[in-house]
Scaffold this active site. Structure first.
Site, PDB file in Angstrom:
ATOM      1  N   GLN A 188       6.561  -0.874   0.601  1.00 19.36           N
ATOM      2  CA  GLN A 188       5.397   0.007   0.597  1.00 19.36           C
ATOM      3  C   GLN A 188       4.224  -0.714  -0.044  1.00 19.36           C
ATOM      4  O   GLN A 188       4.390  -1.419  -1.028  1.00 19.36           O
ATOM      5  CB  GLN A 188       5.762   1.263  -0.223  1.00 19.36           C
ATOM      6  N   THR A 189       3.037  -0.520   0.505  1.00 18.98           N
ATOM      7  CA  THR A 189       1.866  -1.098  -0.155  1.00 18.98           C
ATOM      8  C   THR A 189       0.617  -0.328   0.235  1.00 18.98           C
ATOM      9  O   THR A 189       0.605   0.382   1.243  1.00 18.98           O
ATOM     10  CB  THR A 189       1.716  -2.592   0.207  1.00 18.98           C
ATOM     11  N   ARG A 190      -0.409  -0.454  -0.565  1.00 20.14           N
ATOM     12  CA  ARG A 190      -1.717   0.055  -0.187  1.00 20.14           C
ATOM     13  C   ARG A 190      -2.764  -1.030  -0.441  1.00 20.14           C
ATOM     14  O   ARG A 190      -3.936  -0.760  -0.615  1.00 20.14           O
ATOM     15  CB  ARG A 190      -2.044   1.336  -0.964  1.00 20.14           C
ATOM     16  N   HIS A 194      -0.820 -10.155  -2.092  1.00 20.99           N
ATOM     17  CA  HIS A 194      -1.016 -11.306  -2.975  1.00 20.99           C
ATOM     18  C   HIS A 194       0.339 -11.997  -3.207  1.00 20.99           C
ATOM     19  O   HIS A 194       1.354 -11.606  -2.633  1.00 20.99           O
ATOM     20  CB  HIS A 194      -1.754 -10.922  -4.261  1.00 20.99           C
ATOM     21  N   HIS A 197       3.406  -9.980  -4.245  1.00 21.42           N
ATOM     22  CA  HIS A 197       3.976  -9.241  -3.110  1.00 21.42           C
ATOM     23  C   HIS A 197       4.852 -10.175  -2.264  1.00 21.42           C
ATOM     24  O   HIS A 197       5.931  -9.804  -1.831  1.00 21.42           O
ATOM     25  CB  HIS A 197       2.873  -8.669  -2.214  1.00 21.42           C
ATOM     26  N   GLY A 282       8.421  -1.230  -7.376  1.00 21.97           N
ATOM     27  CA  GLY A 282       7.956  -2.114  -8.441  1.00 21.97           C
ATOM     28  C   GLY A 282       7.386  -1.368  -9.621  1.00 21.97           C
ATOM     29  O   GLY A 282       7.646  -0.187  -9.837  1.00 21.97           O
ATOM     30  N   ARG A 283       6.594  -2.105 -10.344  1.00 21.46           N
ATOM     31  CA  ARG A 283       5.929  -1.597 -11.516  1.00 21.46           C
ATOM     32  C   ARG A 283       4.860  -0.590 -11.101  1.00 21.46           C
ATOM     33  O   ARG A 283       4.093  -0.835 -10.187  1.00 21.46           O
ATOM     34  CB  ARG A 283       5.263  -2.821 -12.158  1.00 21.46           C
ATOM     35  N   ASP A 284       4.830   0.538 -11.769  1.00 25.11           N
ATOM     36  CA  ASP A 284       3.787   1.553 -11.555  1.00 25.11           C
ATOM     37  C   ASP A 284       3.597   1.899 -10.075  1.00 25.11           C
ATOM     38  O   ASP A 284       2.473   1.985  -9.581  1.00 25.11           O
ATOM     39  CB  ASP A 284       2.463   1.078 -12.165  1.00 25.11           C
ATOM     40  N   HIS A 285       4.693   2.152  -9.407  1.00 30.37           N
ATOM     41  CA  HIS A 285       4.645   2.490  -7.981  1.00 30.37           C
ATOM     42  C   HIS A 285       3.807   3.753  -7.758  1.00 30.37           C
ATOM     43  O   HIS A 285       4.048   4.776  -8.390  1.00 30.37           O
ATOM     44  CB  HIS A 285       6.072   2.708  -7.457  1.00 30.37           C
ATOM     45  N   ALA A 286       2.832   3.667  -6.857  1.00 27.54           N
ATOM     46  CA  ALA A 286       1.972   4.809  -6.509  1.00 27.54           C
ATOM     47  C   ALA A 286       1.264   5.401  -7.727  1.00 27.54           C
ATOM     48  O   ALA A 286       0.897   6.569  -7.737  1.00 27.54           O
ATOM     49  CB  ALA A 286       2.744   5.894  -5.763  1.00 27.54           C
TER      50      ALA A 286
END
Ligand code: ZN
Length: 382
Positions: A188-190, A194, A197, A282-286
């Site tokens: 998932q990404t927004r 980088h 990722h 990951g860290r702090d997802h969403a």
């Protein structure tokens, strides 16, 4: 092939005949926002299986309080249709949902429940805050005080930019089957990709038969990357570095809700519906701002029943000049002075000043693309 959430892929698409029938009736209308039109579509194509419509009060309260649907399936995010005025709506009638941005009839809603929302309770349980600076809370508060729940049938797909990059769950499942992918790791990404990722993508390609990159291209908040930029930056990265046979890239037009841990659960369930067997968190997802503990999105999966998709947790990923590569806190022992943190905020700031981010953070090809094509969303999030 992994089962959809709840055991079956929901399909609520009207046939041509049904569509003509409903459009010939003079049904009452509710004008809906774009994000709700997109939600209706995602319900209808099975992305939100087992949901078959907008939530009734019973479903909503069960989701807020127990993180479960009344049928016992885990569900973490309200999918509700907020309205300002309920005086003209009656129980058990059929209502036409019309996209207010272009007057396109989207769906027919069979009204099962009309109720007043306890917005404070929703904000508190879903977002963990009542602060209206939180984009999810703000949107909840700005929209109607009531909600209408019931099953839907989709008449038309909503119009939305970059739709051509999307695939339905039935389509991704077919592609995974054709490619013989038994294990599919969803990402998932927004953001544009980088180097941190990329580390995770490679991890995904190592542990799974295939990597499913599924960026959110729905409504986001001010300052986030424009969706086309994200998709095309991904194409640049994939074309320059990844084996095509191991990757599938598609967009997902649903709004970001910025609900942190609860949204991580939601994102995982949705990817399960698309046929993924593993989901990277990951860290702090969403997350947004500092509303959530960075690893709350990991812990939440320990607190809920098994949702049937394997969660692959990862921690801080960064560049280490001693290791001479991208590493994580699990794989590198070096002190801070050797570490370059990779943050999209930093990258965005550099790009907006016309500076090229260092190649430890961003691939040259992606840098070049972003410098040439870069712009930010400024008013997309309503
Ligand atoms: Zn190191």
């Amino acid at each position: 092939m992994i089962q959809p959430h709840g055991g079956k892929l929901i399909s609520r698409l009207a046939s041509e005949e049904e569509k003509n029938f409903y459009l010939s009736q003079s049904l009452k209308k509710i004008f809906i926002e774009k994000d709700e039109a997109l939600d209706a579509e995602k319900i209808a194509i099975g992305s939100f299986s087992p949901l078959e419509g907008f939530m009734t009060e019973k479903e909503l309260l069960s989701v807020c309080r127990e993180m479960l649907l009344p049928d016992g399936n885990v569900w973490s995010i309200p999918i509700i249709l907020q309205v300002n005025d309920i005086s003209h709506i009656k129980n058990e009638e059929k209502i036409l949902l019309v996209d207010k941005t272009d007057n396109r009839p989207i769906a027919v809603l069979q009204v099962e429940d009309i109720y007043r929302l306890n917005k404070k309770e929703i904000a508190n349980t879903v977002f963990g805050t009542l602060d209206e600076n939180h984009p999810g809370v703000r949107r909840l508060y700005q929209k109607g005080d009531y909600a209408v729940g019931g099953k839907i049938i989709l008449l038309n797909r909503p119009d939305f930019p970059n739709k051509e990059y999307e695939l339905d769950p039935a389509e991704t499942r077919e592609i995974f089957r054709e490619r013989g992918w038994k294990t599919v790791v969803a990402f998932q990404t927004r953001n544009a990709p980088h180097r941190a990722h990329e580390y995770l993508h490679r991890l995904g390609m190592e542990i799974g038969d295939g990597l499913f990159i599924h960026p959110i291209i729905g409504l986001k908040k001010e300052g986030d990357f424009d969706s086309r930029t994200i998709i095309e930056a991904y194409q640049v990265l994939i074309n320059s570095y990844y084996p095509h046979s191991k990757v599938l890239l598609a967009g997902l037009s649903t709004s970001m809700r910025y609900a942190g841990p609860r949204e991580a659960v939601f994102h995982a369930i949705v990817r399960k519906n698309y046929g993924a067997t593993h989901f990277l968190v990951g860290r702090d997802h969403a997350g947004v701002g500092d509303y959530y503990d960075p690893f709350a999105a990991h812990r939440i999966f320990e607190e809920i029943p098994d949702i049937g998709i394997q969660i692959v947790k990862f921690y801080n990923v960064f560049y280490c000049s001693k290791c001479e590569g991208i590493v994580s806190e699990n794989t590198c022992s070096h002190p801070e002075q050797f570490i370059t943190k990779i943050s999209m905020t930093k990258i965005r700031n550099m790009l907006s000043e016309g500076k090229k981010p260092p190649k430890e953070m961003l691939r040259e090809e992606v840098s070049q693309f972003l410098i040439e094509n870069f712009y930010l969303i400024t008013e997309d999030y309503r």
